[in-house]
Design a protein around this motif. Structure first.
Motif, PDB file in Angstrom:
ATOM      1  N   TYR A 105      51.836  -2.684 -22.445  1.00 30.72           N
ATOM      2  CA  TYR A 105      52.712  -3.722 -21.899  1.00 30.72           C
ATOM      3  C   TYR A 105      52.014  -4.471 -20.756  1.00 30.72           C
ATOM      4  O   TYR A 105      52.018  -5.706 -20.729  1.00 30.72           O
ATOM      5  CB  TYR A 105      54.012  -3.100 -21.402  1.00 30.72           C
ATOM      6  CG  TYR A 105      54.996  -4.105 -20.836  1.00 30.72           C
ATOM      7  CD1 TYR A 105      55.904  -4.757 -21.665  1.00 30.72           C
ATOM      8  CD2 TYR A 105      54.994  -4.417 -19.480  1.00 30.72           C
ATOM      9  CE1 TYR A 105      56.794  -5.690 -21.151  1.00 30.72           C
ATOM     10  CE2 TYR A 105      55.873  -5.354 -18.957  1.00 30.72           C
ATOM     11  CZ  TYR A 105      56.777  -5.975 -19.803  1.00 30.72           C
ATOM     12  OH  TYR A 105      57.643  -6.911 -19.282  1.00 30.72           O
ATOM     13  N   PRO A 148      59.775  -5.157 -17.768  1.00 33.50           N
ATOM     14  CA  PRO A 148      60.547  -5.086 -19.012  1.00 33.50           C
ATOM     15  C   PRO A 148      62.033  -5.316 -18.766  1.00 33.50           C
ATOM     16  O   PRO A 148      62.579  -4.918 -17.736  1.00 33.50           O
ATOM     17  CB  PRO A 148      60.301  -3.655 -19.506  1.00 33.50           C
ATOM     18  CG  PRO A 148      59.108  -3.176 -18.758  1.00 33.50           C
ATOM     19  CD  PRO A 148      59.119  -3.880 -17.448  1.00 33.50           C
ATOM     20  N   PHE A 188      59.356   4.528 -21.259  1.00 28.82           N
ATOM     21  CA  PHE A 188      58.446   3.396 -21.050  1.00 28.82           C
ATOM     22  C   PHE A 188      57.010   3.798 -20.752  1.00 28.82           C
ATOM     23  O   PHE A 188      56.068   3.106 -21.175  1.00 28.82           O
ATOM     24  CB  PHE A 188      58.989   2.487 -19.939  1.00 28.82           C
ATOM     25  CG  PHE A 188      58.094   1.335 -19.612  1.00 28.82           C
ATOM     26  CD1 PHE A 188      57.809   0.353 -20.561  1.00 28.82           C
ATOM     27  CD2 PHE A 188      57.517   1.224 -18.345  1.00 28.82           C
ATOM     28  CE1 PHE A 188      56.965  -0.709 -20.249  1.00 28.82           C
ATOM     29  CE2 PHE A 188      56.679   0.163 -18.027  1.00 28.82           C
ATOM     30  CZ  PHE A 188      56.395  -0.809 -18.987  1.00 28.82           C
ATOM     31  N   PHE A 237      65.143  -3.954 -19.890  1.00 24.92           N
ATOM     32  CA  PHE A 237      65.648  -2.798 -20.632  1.00 24.92           C
ATOM     33  C   PHE A 237      67.033  -3.054 -21.224  1.00 24.92           C
ATOM     34  O   PHE A 237      67.431  -2.391 -22.186  1.00 24.92           O
ATOM     35  CB  PHE A 237      65.652  -1.557 -19.740  1.00 24.92           C
ATOM     36  CG  PHE A 237      64.274  -1.080 -19.387  1.00 24.92           C
ATOM     37  CD1 PHE A 237      63.423  -0.622 -20.375  1.00 24.92           C
ATOM     38  CD2 PHE A 237      63.824  -1.119 -18.077  1.00 24.92           C
ATOM     39  CE1 PHE A 237      62.133  -0.192 -20.058  1.00 24.92           C
ATOM     40  CE2 PHE A 237      62.539  -0.691 -17.756  1.00 24.92           C
ATOM     41  CZ  PHE A 237      61.688  -0.222 -18.746  1.00 24.92           C
ATOM     42  N   CYS A 295      62.505   6.906 -28.725  1.00 26.18           N
ATOM     43  CA  CYS A 295      63.733   6.197 -28.356  1.00 26.18           C
ATOM     44  C   CYS A 295      64.803   6.346 -29.430  1.00 26.18           C
ATOM     45  O   CYS A 295      65.973   6.593 -29.130  1.00 26.18           O
ATOM     46  CB  CYS A 295      63.443   4.714 -28.116  1.00 26.18           C
ATOM     47  SG  CYS A 295      62.555   4.363 -26.586  1.00 26.18           S
ATOM     48  N   ARG A 341      53.406   1.760 -21.357  1.00 25.04           N
ATOM     49  CA  ARG A 341      53.158   1.007 -20.123  1.00 25.04           C
ATOM     50  C   ARG A 341      51.800   0.302 -20.147  1.00 25.04           C
ATOM     51  O   ARG A 341      51.692  -0.877 -19.794  1.00 25.04           O
ATOM     52  CB  ARG A 341      53.232   1.929 -18.899  1.00 25.04           C
ATOM     53  CG  ARG A 341      53.053   1.174 -17.577  1.00 25.04           C
ATOM     54  CD  ARG A 341      52.906   2.139 -16.402  1.00 25.04           C
ATOM     55  NE  ARG A 341      54.075   2.959 -16.250  1.00 25.04           N
ATOM     56  CZ  ARG A 341      55.185   2.591 -15.578  1.00 25.04           C
ATOM     57  NH1 ARG A 341      55.218   1.384 -15.012  1.00 25.04           N
ATOM     58  NH2 ARG A 341      56.203   3.396 -15.482  1.00 25.04           N
ATOM     59  N   CYS A 383      65.365   3.831 -23.064  1.00 24.38           N
ATOM     60  CA  CYS A 383      64.233   2.889 -23.106  1.00 24.38           C
ATOM     61  C   CYS A 383      63.392   2.975 -21.839  1.00 24.38           C
ATOM     62  O   CYS A 383      62.157   2.925 -21.889  1.00 24.38           O
ATOM     63  CB  CYS A 383      64.740   1.463 -23.295  1.00 24.38           C
ATOM     64  SG  CYS A 383      65.530   1.140 -24.890  1.00 24.38           S
ATOM     65  N   ARG A 384      64.057   3.127 -20.710  1.00 27.07           N
ATOM     66  CA  ARG A 384      63.358   3.164 -19.418  1.00 27.07           C
ATOM     67  C   ARG A 384      62.564   4.461 -19.249  1.00 27.07           C
ATOM     68  O   ARG A 384      61.414   4.449 -18.802  1.00 27.07           O
ATOM     69  CB  ARG A 384      64.373   3.005 -18.289  1.00 27.07           C
ATOM     70  CG  ARG A 384      63.748   2.884 -16.901  1.00 27.07           C
ATOM     71  CD  ARG A 384      64.814   2.714 -15.841  1.00 27.07           C
ATOM     72  NE  ARG A 384      65.499   1.430 -15.940  1.00 27.07           N
ATOM     73  CZ  ARG A 384      66.741   1.256 -16.398  1.00 27.07           C
ATOM     74  NH1 ARG A 384      67.453   2.314 -16.810  1.00 27.07           N
ATOM     75  NH2 ARG A 384      67.281   0.066 -16.454  1.00 27.07           N
ATOM     76  N   ILE A 431      59.929  -4.964 -26.203  1.00 24.84           N
ATOM     77  CA  ILE A 431      59.257  -3.746 -26.657  1.00 24.84           C
ATOM     78  C   ILE A 431      59.932  -3.193 -27.912  1.00 24.84           C
ATOM     79  O   ILE A 431      59.265  -2.920 -28.915  1.00 24.84           O
ATOM     80  CB  ILE A 431      59.234  -2.676 -25.549  1.00 24.84           C
ATOM     81  CG1 ILE A 431      58.586  -3.249 -24.283  1.00 24.84           C
ATOM     82  CG2 ILE A 431      58.478  -1.435 -26.021  1.00 24.84           C
ATOM     83  CD1 ILE A 431      58.615  -2.316 -23.098  1.00 24.84           C
ATOM     84  N   TYR A 463      56.620   5.593 -29.035  1.00 29.33           N
ATOM     85  CA  TYR A 463      57.694   5.140 -28.143  1.00 29.33           C
ATOM     86  C   TYR A 463      58.970   4.888 -28.943  1.00 29.33           C
ATOM     87  O   TYR A 463      60.065   5.352 -28.578  1.00 29.33           O
ATOM     88  CB  TYR A 463      57.269   3.864 -27.417  1.00 29.33           C
ATOM     89  CG  TYR A 463      58.363   3.214 -26.595  1.00 29.33           C
ATOM     90  CD1 TYR A 463      58.705   3.706 -25.340  1.00 29.33           C
ATOM     91  CD2 TYR A 463      59.062   2.109 -27.079  1.00 29.33           C
ATOM     92  CE1 TYR A 463      59.710   3.123 -24.580  1.00 29.33           C
ATOM     93  CE2 TYR A 463      60.072   1.516 -26.326  1.00 29.33           C
ATOM     94  CZ  TYR A 463      60.387   2.022 -25.085  1.00 29.33           C
ATOM     95  OH  TYR A 463      61.391   1.435 -24.340  1.00 29.33           O
TER      96      TYR A 463
END
Length: 398
Positions: free
Chosen positions: A224, A13, A217, A15, A76, A221, A213-214, A266, A72
């Motif tokens: 993704y 990703p 994740f 980020f 965020c 995951r 964001c990280r 994302i 998610y």
């Protein structure tokens, strides 16, 4: 070699782009809803679809089907509020745009910052930031060098146009020649006068948003990684190839030595972004959202068609855009040729073409050293049939 034979899949990703999309989303929502009570809470918990009437499922059913992405984004946004609520000064630049642009098009600062190929804000130095902002300014003003695509003269123009040691007097000429209001022009001048301050402000905010964001994740995951595997198998990749071919993106002769990067977004889960810049410094990039294909399949095609018809009618109701369509009905034409035929400046033409492309009425193909614009005959035919159908129903009711 076909452009899609040069595709490589970015497996991790980005980020930086996620943080940027998160910030833009907040400021856009703020601009549209700030007079409503508890609008920031509404942003935090908003559904995956903004127009549920266009889908075959309800908004809550869609949120439940993709609950990992929904959770998610909500997590965020909740954490991001503490970062972005104090950044109203940056918000003014995220929403800054010329009148010709539609509300669906990104503002100055987002347009600028996506001109970077970094994957973390730590990689974006001060000079890179200035270069991005100068590119964004030229995009805002609709200025392009009058050169063949990919020629040494064009590449030299790019490097001169984005020199971090810019001349404020030259920038003043560019900014005051835009169709921005006097107030917006002064605001943009202040941005470049204080660009070091804004660099630090942007960097600090995006650093915090990247971390958000990280850290979250793991919630997405699995989806993704499944999307990356699908793209690598080829079937998923073909979906985007077919889609881009539909909008007449023909670029087989464009930067033939360079790879085309597919990078899954994302935060921008429902969007599809394409960056085919002729500047050799920028990567060729296609950025599909994590749920772009999935949400497209859930759209009610009849309702989508009605919505697109309305959008297309609005697009060609503008006299200048109608003239562009009429001129392109003669034959495909490249930018300067089209501008000269209609007596338009490059900036005006650029912004109107962007609106027509978003309405799916105009496509672009890159042939040799020129970009040729052409009408999308299938879409124009379907628009005509929709109008004819209404006329026929009216006759039957007489």
């Amino acid at each position: 070699m076909n452009w899609y034979d040069r595709i490589i899949i970015n497996k991790t990703p980005n980020f930086y782009m996620g943080a940027l999309a998160l910030m833009e989303e907040y400021f856009e929502f703020q601009a549209q809803h700030m007079n409503e009570p508890d609008w920031s809470m509404a942003w935090k918990g908003k559904s995956l679809v903004s127009h549920p009437e266009n889908f075959s499922l309800t908004a809550s059913e869609i949120d439940l089907r993709f609950s990992d992405v929904f959770d998610y984004l909500n997590k965020c946004r909740e954490e991001a509020l503490r970062v972005v609520e104090s950044q109203d000064e940056l918000g003014a630049y995220f929403t800054l745009n010329v009148p010709e642009q539609t509300k669906d098009m990104s503002g100055f600062l987002k347009t600028s910052l996506i001109m970077s190929d970094v994957e973390s804000i730590d990689e974006l130095g001060r000079d890179d930031f200035v270069t991005c902002c100068l590119l964004g300014l030229h995009d805002l003003a609709g200025i392009e060098g009058d050169f063949d695509i990919g020629s040494p003269e064009e590449q030299d123009w790019f490097y001169r146009a984005v020199d971090p040691n810019f001349d404020m007097g030259e920038l003043f000429k560019i900014i005051t020649a835009t169709s921005l209001s006097d107030g917006d022009q002064m605001q943009l001048l202040r941005f470049f006068q204080d660009i070091d301050k804004y660099y630090e402000q942007v960097k600090n905010a995006l650093f915090k948003l990247e971390d958000i964001c990280r850290r979250n994740f793991p919630l997405v995951r699995a989806r993704y990684e499944e999307k990356i595997q699908e793209l690598e198998r080829g079937q998923g990749k073909k979906y985007y190839i077919d889609l881009l071919e539909q909008v007449l993106l023909k670029a087989d002769d464009f930067r033939t030595q360079d790879k085309v990067h597919i990078e899954v977004g994302i935060i921008g889960y429902g969007s599809l972004a394409i960056r085919f810049s002729s500047w050799e410094r920028l990567r060729l990039r296609v950025s599909p959202g994590l749920l772009f294909a999935e949400l497209s399949l859930l759209e009610d095609k009849g309702k989508y068609r009605d919505k697109m018809t309305q959008r297309q009618l609005k697009a060609i109701s503008d006299p200048t855009r109608y003239k562009i369509i009429r001129q392109l009905s003669i034959r495909p034409q490249y930018g300067k040729e089209l501008a000269n035929a209609l007596g338009l400046t490059a900036a005006t033409l650029s912004h109107h073409l962007a609106t027509l492309q978003q309405a799916m009425l105009v496509g672009v193909s890159i042939e040799g050293r020129k970009s040729y614009y052409s009408i999308r005959v299938d879409e124009l035919t379907e628009l005509g049939q929709a109008i004819m159908s209404m006329a026929q129903r009216s006759r039957m009711g007489e």
